[in-house]
Structures are given as C-alpha cells and as structure tokens.
Design a protein around this motif. Structure first.
Motif, PDB file in Angstrom:
ATOM      1  N   CYS A 171      75.097 -17.243 -18.549  1.00 49.72           N
ATOM      2  CA  CYS A 171      76.102 -16.956 -17.481  1.00 49.72           C
ATOM      3  C   CYS A 171      77.158 -18.274 -17.354  1.00 49.72           C
ATOM      4  O   CYS A 171      76.452 -19.391 -17.327  1.00 49.72           O
ATOM      5  CB  CYS A 171      75.383 -16.810 -16.266  1.00 49.72           C
ATOM      6  N   CYS A 175      76.253 -19.761 -13.564  1.00 52.02           N
ATOM      7  CA  CYS A 175      75.040 -20.439 -13.018  1.00 52.02           C
ATOM      8  C   CYS A 175      74.174 -20.805 -14.238  1.00 52.02           C
ATOM      9  O   CYS A 175      72.897 -21.348 -14.098  1.00 52.02           O
ATOM     10  CB  CYS A 175      74.403 -19.376 -12.149  1.00 52.02           C
ATOM     11  N   CYS A 205      72.865 -14.171 -10.599  1.00 51.13           N
ATOM     12  CA  CYS A 205      74.032 -14.611  -9.615  1.00 51.13           C
ATOM     13  C   CYS A 205      74.909 -13.326  -9.590  1.00 51.13           C
ATOM     14  O   CYS A 205      75.759 -13.191  -8.845  1.00 51.13           O
ATOM     15  CB  CYS A 205      74.864 -15.684  -9.758  1.00 51.13           C
ATOM     16  N   CYS A 262      75.216 -11.022 -14.578  1.00 49.92           N
ATOM     17  CA  CYS A 262      74.228 -12.002 -14.660  1.00 49.92           C
ATOM     18  C   CYS A 262      73.196 -11.476 -13.965  1.00 49.92           C
ATOM     19  O   CYS A 262      73.196 -10.975 -12.867  1.00 49.92           O
ATOM     20  CB  CYS A 262      74.909 -13.265 -14.078  1.00 49.92           C
TER      21      CYS A 262
HETATM   22 ZN    ZN Z   1      74.672 -16.267 -13.122  1.00 47.32          ZN
END
Ligand code: ZN
Length: 453
Positions: free
Chosen positions: A221, A224, A210, A207
């Motif tokens: 993702c 997040c 994050c 990602c």
């Molecule tokens: Zn993420």
C-alpha cells in the motif's frame, strides 16, 4: 495482400458516373398494397393496431383498413428474384465495392417519412438516387465506405413516403490476432485482476489495513505500507480523462489505429484501456464510458471501454420527483428464430443472413439476425401501442442501427417523449440487446384531430 483490382480513384470515378445518373426511372411494386401481405406482416410483428384490420370499426377512421406505415418499403422489395434492374444505385454501388474488396455490409441508418396511409389496391412505385459514397474510413469492424441512397415512393405522381438509407460496406478485419498479441505479465499481485476480467468483473486492489484503493496493483500500500491486500469490484463506469490515437509503430497482433484512453473511475483510481466506439464516433475528454470485456481466449480477457450512452427510461424509478420527463414503459421482447425469419419473410427481405443459419455462419455471423424492416416495424409497434389511439399516425421514423439482434437475445425497448404538442408527439426509442444498443430511433406520431388521408 490486396487482391482487388479497383483502387480508390477508379472506384470514385465510377461512383461519380452513377451519381450523375440521378434518380432512377420509377419501378412499380410487384403487387398492389394488399391485405394478405398486411396480415402476414401483422402476424410477424404482432402489431395490435385495429386500423390495419379489416373487421374492426376503427378502420373507418382512415377510410377502410390501411397498411402500416412501416411497410412502405415492403411493397417494392425485390423478394427472391435475383434479377436487379440495370443502374439500380444501391445494388450497383454494392457490386462496385465488392469489386474493390469491400465485401461485407452493415446497415447504419434508415430515416423514413410517411405522407399518408396507403390503402389496399394502391400500387406504389419507387425511384432511388445515389446520394453519396464516403470513404475509405477506418471503423470498428474494418475499413469501409458509407453509401447513402435516397428513395421516394409514389402513387401515380403523388409522393407518399421517402427514405434515406445508409450502409457501411467494409473489409472485415479481425481487430486482434490472438496468436501474436502481447500478453500482460501476470504475477501474484495481478492475478486477481485477470481472474476478474475473465469473470466479467473489473477489480480494484484494496489495502487490507487502511482500505485505500489503488491501481495498477502492487505488493504494498503506497499510503500505509501494509502488504495485506484484497480487492473491490468497480461499478464499471468512468469518465474519459485523456486519450491518444495510436497510428505507429505497429503493435503485435493489433490492427491500427488503436485508441487508448485514460479513464477516471468513480472509485477514485485511473485505468488505461482501449476505447471502442461506433465507426464514426469522435472521442472527447469528459465522455462517459462503461467497461466491456473482450475475450481474447481462455487465458486472456481484456477490459475495454465503450461510450456510455445515457439510456433514458431504463430506470425511471431513479428519476428525481421533479423531473417531468415522460417515459414509456419498458418492453422486453424475446428475439426468437421464428421472429427473425417470420419478420424477414413478412417484409419480403430474402437476404440469406436473415433466414438461413448455415449461410449466415458461413458469412462470418454467429447466427441469423433481425433485418432492418422488422426492427422498424417493432419500433412503430412499441410507440403505437403506447399512444394507444387508432386515429394517430406515424409520420416519420429515423433509425440508427448498432449491435445485431440474434435469436436468444432479449430486446428491451425504452422510450422518452422529447416533444409534444396538440398535433404530434415525438418519442426517442432505444432497443437494446445484451451487447449494446440494437437500435436508437426518433419516431414522430401525428395525433388524432390531424387531417387523416
Ligand atoms: Zn493501506
């Protein structure tokens, strides 16, 4: 589909007949043990041990120059002479299996013991019996039978060396039909993965927000919900979480069964892939695995998983300080055409795949490859040079053979001492080539002070 005339039952019936003959009559070596052949062998293998040479004081240790133990089999090789005695168990079994359609051969094991040194002038004889024919087995290279023979070399009535020799006689079968195989759907989310496998990298989507890793790749993702993304390159190792052996239904372009594994990567993701192993390997949950890349064609390279055999000694610097494992220094040997051909001729092994490139390629090999007797000689040389004592003597060598060694490869020998006392040292040796282990061996050396013949 199958043009052979000999089915399993008929084959095993003839095998039984051959086994019931027991041990062959002794067959005398063409020549006595002799210095010219020893010297040719020494030149090919490069073994520096002075006890095999005529002009050194060290030869007195063993009562004159002696033959390297690894040459035991050399003296009774058939050479170029195409004639084989009637009822030769190995040759006879190979012919039977040829008739049954199992036309390719692969050495898998060679265990030898040496009772004493052989001296120039001694003439050995050999007896052989067929011990077992086991099959048909599905293996990584095709369906086949494991054929085991046992041989004994004698001088007069005295037993001087023994050998257990096992080959896989198989029907070569392409594992994958590239014209029919199902191809993965590629899109903007997965292109990086397949570009990676083509480049020899196992990539895991990451990602961009994050840094969480995820597999299989997707557009967003799961943690997040960010849609910017990149990838990291996995270490390429893992642990087998689960697996299944797929026997049916048929998969397009695939020869069944296919073993599919679920692999836990140290990076924290799980991947599905085909498991590849030696013909007789039984997979177990928890097996350590390492990724390999199977190039199907220019558009598709599949990641597959192989058993990750521990390689003792490969990275001694990483061992714990309190680990008192004794390792041998690694030896890197360039495998050249000259080494392969000189080794084959010095060991009197005239199988065409060891010296004739055109015929080797016609038989489906990518090149000529090293013969087992040369491998044996090199393993003895590696351990002998490390022991470094002319009074020591190799008493046994158990070899397991894997990937072929081709000209252009570099063979890396490593070794680990597995047992040692005042009388002997036992060393495990691995000789690896780029695609895997060419040989794993256990060599026992009687140390100086032992009664030498
Ligand atoms: Zn993420």
């Amino acid at each position: 589909m199958d043009d052979s005339t000999l089915d399993h039952d008929a084959l095993m019936q003839r095998v039984d007949t051959m086994m019931s003959r027991g041990e062959t009559a002794p067959r005398l070596a063409r020549d006595p043990v002799n210095l010219p052949q020893i010297n040719t062998w020494l030149e090919a293998i490069g073994d520096p041990n002075p006890v095999y040479r005529e002009t050194t004081t060290a030869t007195r240790l063993h009562g004159g120059p002696v033959a390297p133990p690894a040459m035991a089999q050399v003296w009774t090789m058939f050479g170029l002479d195409p004639h084989r005695p009637a009822h030769d168990p190995l040759h006879g079994t190979m012919q039977l299996l040829d008739e049954a359609g199992f036309t390719s051969v692969l050495g898998t094991n060679c265990d030898q013991t040496y009772a004493r040194h052989l001296h120039p002038g001694e003439r050995v004889s050999i007896t052989t019996r067929l011990e077992s024919v086991v099959g048909p087995k599905r293996t990584g290279v095709g369906e086949g039978y494991f054929v085991t023979t046992r041989s004994t070399w004698r001088v007069g009535d005295e037993e001087v060396a023994t050998m257990m020799f096992r080959v896989l006689k198989f029907k070569p079968a392409p594992r994958v039909d590239r014209t029919r195989i199902t191809r993965p759907q590629r899109n903007a989310d997965t292109d990086f993965f397949w570009e990676g496998t083509a480049a020899g990298e196992l990539r895991i989507q990451s990602c961009g927000s994050c840094d969480a890793l995820r597999h299989p790749p997707g557009p967003m993702c799961p943690r997040c919900h960010a849609s910017n993304r990149g990838y990291v390159v996995a270490e390429g190792t893992g642990v087998l979480h689960s697996f299944t052996v797929h026997h049916a239904p048929q998969l397009p372009g695939r020869k069944l069964p296919v073993t599919i594994g679920l692999v836990d990567l140290p990076e924290g993701v799980r991947m599905v892939g085909e498991l590849m192993a030696a013909p007789d390997h039984q997979w177990r949950i928890g097996d350590p695995v390492a990724v390999a890349f199977e190039c199907i064609d220019d558009d598709l390279t599949l990641p597959v998983w192989e058993l990750d055999v521990p390689r003792p000694g490969l990275a001694p610097a990483e061992q714990d300080a309190d680990d008192d494992t004794e390792t041998l220094p690694a030896w890197e040997l360039p495998v050249t055409t000259t080494l392969v051909v000189a080794g084959a001729l010095a060991t009197r092994d005239f199988q065409d795949v060891h010296h004739d490139r055109d015929l080797a390629i016609a038989r489906g090999s990518k090149d000529i490859f090293m013969n087992i007797l040369t491998t044996t000689g090199l393993v003895h040389r590696y351990v002998g040079e490390w022991v470094g004592d002319p009074a020591a003597r190799v008493t046994s060598c158990a070899l397991r053979l894997g990937a072929p060694a081709y000209p252009g490869d570099t063979m890396t020998f490593t070794g680990t001492v597995v047992d040692r006392d005042h009388a002997q040292v036992v060393v495990d040796v691995v000789g690896s080539v780029p695609v895997g282990d060419h040989v794993t061996a256990r060599v026992t050396v009687a140390l100086a002070g032992e009664e030498v013949a």
